[in-house]
Design a protein around this motif. Structure first.
Motif, short mmCIF file in Angstrom:
data_model
loop_
_atom_site.label_atom_id
_atom_site.label_comp_id
_atom_site.label_asym_id
_atom_site.label_seq_id
_atom_site.Cartn_x
_atom_site.Cartn_y
_atom_site.Cartn_z
N ALA B 491 26.95 30.36 42.94
CA ALA B 491 27.77 30.12 41.75
C ALA B 491 28.20 31.45 41.13
N VAL B 492 27.26 32.39 41.02
CA VAL B 492 27.61 33.69 40.45
C VAL B 492 28.72 34.34 41.28
N ILE B 493 28.58 34.25 42.60
CA ILE B 493 29.58 34.89 43.47
C ILE B 493 30.94 34.23 43.29
N VAL B 494 30.98 32.89 43.29
CA VAL B 494 32.27 32.20 43.17
C VAL B 494 32.90 32.50 41.81
N LEU B 495 32.06 32.53 40.76
CA LEU B 495 32.62 32.71 39.41
C LEU B 495 33.08 34.13 39.14
N THR B 496 32.44 35.11 39.78
CA THR B 496 32.76 36.49 39.41
C THR B 496 33.50 37.24 40.52
N GLY B 497 33.52 36.69 41.72
CA GLY B 497 34.10 37.42 42.86
C GLY B 497 35.56 37.78 42.63
N GLY B 498 36.26 36.93 41.87
CA GLY B 498 37.69 37.20 41.67
C GLY B 498 38.00 37.79 40.32
N ARG B 499 37.02 38.44 39.68
CA ARG B 499 37.21 38.87 38.29
C ARG B 499 38.29 39.94 38.15
N ALA B 500 38.57 40.64 39.24
CA ALA B 500 39.61 41.67 39.13
C ALA B 500 41.01 41.07 39.25
N ASN B 501 41.08 39.81 39.71
CA ASN B 501 42.39 39.19 39.91
C ASN B 501 42.87 38.49 38.63
N ARG B 502 44.09 37.97 38.69
CA ARG B 502 44.64 37.24 37.55
C ARG B 502 44.91 35.80 37.94
N GLY B 503 44.92 34.92 36.93
CA GLY B 503 45.35 33.53 37.10
C GLY B 503 44.54 32.79 38.14
N ILE B 504 45.23 32.05 38.98
CA ILE B 504 44.58 31.18 39.95
C ILE B 504 43.79 31.99 40.96
#
Lengths: 157, 617
Positions: B491-504
């Motif tokens: 869950a931590v990986i899925v929730l934070t893995g894209g933190r540098a991206n925007r939107g979807i």
């Protein structure tokens, strides 16, 4: 001796034969390349020998599986077991991963190792990188070896 | 740890440059770097040439008497003795060069003489001087040769035409002969003779009897060969001074390093830029002060955009393993030094792959003696030490697995891998997981040093939680906890893995990160190679024991048995060492370094006395 035992023996023989042929072919290729480089740069002999020997391990793996099969069916130490057809074919199948992958991966690893030898000839400091590149190919021979070993031990005799 | 570096800038007077370079080279702590407008010293070209000449003379001596064997000690020399070129040794080099020239002259003369001797040899039976071998008033004279089997045909032809054939010796292209024919029929005979295989051949360019010339040539050849013997003898005498020539080479190399040091020049001053270790600045300062008091010397921390060379400093136990890391790539000076963590893992895994108490003992003996007697140097010494250290773990795992030269002399402490391959496989995976965790922790350290706590927790710690959870799921009492841990980590990986991206992309990025689990798991599976190597060296050893046992029974059998035992185990040990070295390195390079390591560091090569052929006292 039952037909099942015969089939198991053929499987063990194929493991040693095919993997051995692959390694012999592989070491031939690397040996030629290493000899060529050694003629010009004799100091590199030690480093090249390590790379040259890399495709030789598959032959040992095939030999290893053949010996384990021999131990399991009692050819080495003890009386030869009379295997059923099912058991015989099981041993035969268990030998196939290392026989086939050993044959092919040794020849492919040799090609990578030849490139590593040429790289070492140009840049002697990079031999460890070349070894690593060639060793990556061996991973699949090791996985095949493990599958063969686990299968051979898993068959009920 | 990675030693912090200081950037050194030195301004001093040009007339003191030579003395300063000498002093800095003696202290061996300053690596001079090249800058745009820096140039090497005036004597650069000459010192390069002198170095090449010394190396050429040494190479010639090596070719005629061979290099020193690995086990003969190198000469020991004071550091001071290598700083300056010894004129006596120059004389020695000239003698060697002179001798080399004479030897090659001698060889050229010998080949010219023997070529002529070979040409004259077939003619020695000729009983008239060569210059008199010409047409008379009534008789035409021809010289030539013919293959021995065609000779009877030629003799018959000659007889038919009232001509005579005088046979001489055997030449390169057949029997050499002289044809005497009446002038009227000479042309006709020659045509017919050529048709059966006669080839015209000029007599040798000799004045007088060929026999006399042949004797003269033999005498000259004899003299040339005697001279060569004398020269070779002289060469052998000179070759006893191989050590001295080696010293000369080192002196020249040391001189050449000074001459090739790049410095910026003005009319009266010069400037050197370089690197030194932060705790050695005083040594550099003292080296400069001992020469002059007219200087400006500054030590600065490296700027943001500057990458100093990498120096790693570790305890005596870890230092040899640096060679394994350096072969892959030296650490970047800004990252954490991997060696203190990598060394124990390499040590442990190498020993596990060998896994035989007897082999451990053999390794300790062989590599210990090799270190004592051959005194290897540089990276090779480090490698031998790595192998020596690993003999301990090899013996340790041998005891664990109950393997003593492939036989089970004592019951195993853990289990025999051949009997319990699945337990061994699990052990390998656990070791692999712990190894990879330590890599992830080092990655966290790197992130925290860079001030990025988010990356440390979200991109690294989360993986440890997820992988631990997956591991626990297979353990019956912990499977519940394991499931929760795995879900939490994922869950931590899925929730934070894209933190540098925007939107979807925040969500897709997270899912993509979770896909990395395949990579992590295949990394851990890769440690199954430990099992494969333990089994392969164990089974091969077992087979040799079996073979040695089979041939026993008679006196001859026992001898063969001992031979099989010794040769077999030495072979298996050598192959095992090769595999363990390659695969233990690979597990470090790919599975472990892959988690955190940048590498790309440059080596620190300070100006120093070049002792390539000798040991410094």
């Amino acid at each position: 001796m039952s037909t099942g035992t015969l089939i198991a023996i053929i499987g063990a023989a194929l493991a040693a034969i095919l993997a051995g042929v692959g390694s012999a072919y592989g070491v031939r290729l690397t040996g030629q390349a290493a000899a060529g480089v050694t003629a010009e740069k004799p100091d590199l002999f030690g480093k090249l020998l390590v790379i040259e020997a890399l495709p030789g391990t598959q032959g040992i793996y095939g030999f290893l599986v053949a010996v384990i099969v021999m131990v399991r069916i009692g050819i080495l130490g003890g009386g030869v077991a009379n295997l059923t057809m099912e058991q015989g074919w099981s041993f035969f199948g268990a030998c196939m991963p290392i026989a086939i992958v050993g044959l092919i991966s040794a020849t492919f690893q040799a090609q990578t190792a030849v490139s590593a030898i040429l790289m070492t000839a140009k840049e002697p400091g990079s031999s460890a990188k070349g070894i690593t590149m060639a060793a990556l190919v061996e991973t699949y021979a090791i996985l095949a070896l493990l599958v063969s070993i686990l299968l051979v031990f898993g068959i009920q005799v | 740890m990675i030693v912090p570096m200081k950037k050194v800038t030195l301004y001093a007077l040009k007339r003191e440059k030579e003395a300063l370079l000498l002093s800095l080279q003696r202290c061996g702590e300053l690596m001079v770097i090249s800058t745009e407008d820096a140039q090497p010293q005036e004597g650069f070209a000459q010192s390069a040439e002198e170095l090449a000449r010394a190396q050429e003379a040494l190479g010639f001596v090596y070719r005629s008497v061979g290099k020193r064997s690995m086990f003969t000690p190198r000469p020991e020399v004071e550091k001071q003795a290598l700083l300056f070129v010894d004129p006596e040794l120059e004389k020695l080099r000239d003698e060697v060069a002179e001798l080399e020239r004479k030897l090659s002259d001698n060889a050229a003369r010998e080949s010219a003489l023997s070529a002529e001797a070979a040409a004259v040899a077939p003619w020695v039976e000729l009983d008239v001087p060569v210059e008199e071998l010409k047409n008379t008033r009534k008789v035409a004279v021809f010289t030539g040769s013919i293959a021995a089997n065609l000779l009877p045909a030629l003799t018959a032809l000659a007889e038919e035409r009232d001509s005579a054939v005088q046979l001489l010796g055997e030449g390169a292209e057949g029997r050499v002969l002289v044809l005497y024919a009446p002038k009227g029929r000479a042309e006709e005979l020659l045509e017919a003779a050529k048709a059966v295989g006669y080839v015209p051949l000029m007599p040798p360019r000799v004045v007088g009897l060929p026999r006399a010339r042949a004797e003269q040539l033999a005498a000259e050849l004899d003299a040339v060969r005697k001279e060569r013997e004398a020269l070779t003898e002289a060469m052998k005498k000179l070759a006893e001074k191989r050590d001295e020539l080696e010293i000369l080479c080192d002196q020249r190399a040391t001189e050449h390093e000074r001459q090739s040091t790049p410095a910026m020049l003005t009319d009266y001053t010069f400037c050197l830029k370089g690197w030194t270790q932060a705790d050695r600045t005083e040594v550099v300062q003292k080296a400069v002060e001992s020469v002059t008091d007219a200087f400006v010397l500054s030590f600065e921390d490296p700027a943001e955009d500057e990458t100093p060379p990498t120096v790693t400093k570790n305890s005596k136990l870890v230092a040899p393993f640096e060679s394994i890391t350096d072969m892959f790539s030296r650490p970047d000076p800004r990252e954490v030094d991997p060696n203190p963590v990598m060394a124990p893992w390499y040590w442990l895994i190498f020993g596990m792959m060998m896994g035989d108490a007897g082999y451990g003992l053999l390794m300790a003996l062989a590599f210990g003696l090799f270190l004592k007697i051959a005194k290897p140097r540089g990276d090779f010494r480090k490698l031998v030490k790595v192998l020596l250290f690993s003999s301990i773990t090899t013996a340790f795992w041998g005891v664990m697995f109950g393997s003593y030269f492939g036989a089970e002399w004592f019951p195993p402490v853990l289990f025999v891998p051949l009997n319990e391959p699945v337990s061994t496989l699990i052990l390998c995976m656990v070791i692999g997981a712990l190894h990879i965790f330590s890599g992830i922790i080092l990655s966290m350290v790197n992130c925290l040093r860079a001030g990025d706590w988010q990356a440390a927790i979200f991109d690294n710690l989360s993986w440890i939680i997820l992988l631990t959870g997956i591991g626990f799921m297979f353990l019956e009492p912990l499977s519940q906890v394991g499931t929760y841990l795995a879900i939490f980590g994922a869950a931590v990986i899925v929730l934070t893995g894209g933190r540098a991206n925007r939107g979807i992309k925040k969500i897709t990025g997270g899912l993509l990160s979770l896909y990395g689990v395949t990579g992590q798991l295949s990394d851990i599976l890769s440690y199954s190679r430990i099992l494969a190597l333990v089994l392969s060296s164990g089974v091969v050893a077992m087979v040799f024991n079996l073979l040695a046992g089979m041939v026993q029974g008679s006196v001859l059998g026992y001898i063969a048995s001992v031979l099989i035992y010794v040769i077999g185990h030495v072979f298996n040990l050598a192959m095992g060492l090769l595999s363990a070295y390659v695969h233990a390195s690979r597990l470090q390079y790919i599975e472990f370094f892959g988690k955190f390591y940048t590498g790309n560091g440059r080596p620190f090569v300070p100006m120093s006395v070049k002792a390539a052929h000798v040991d410094l006292k």
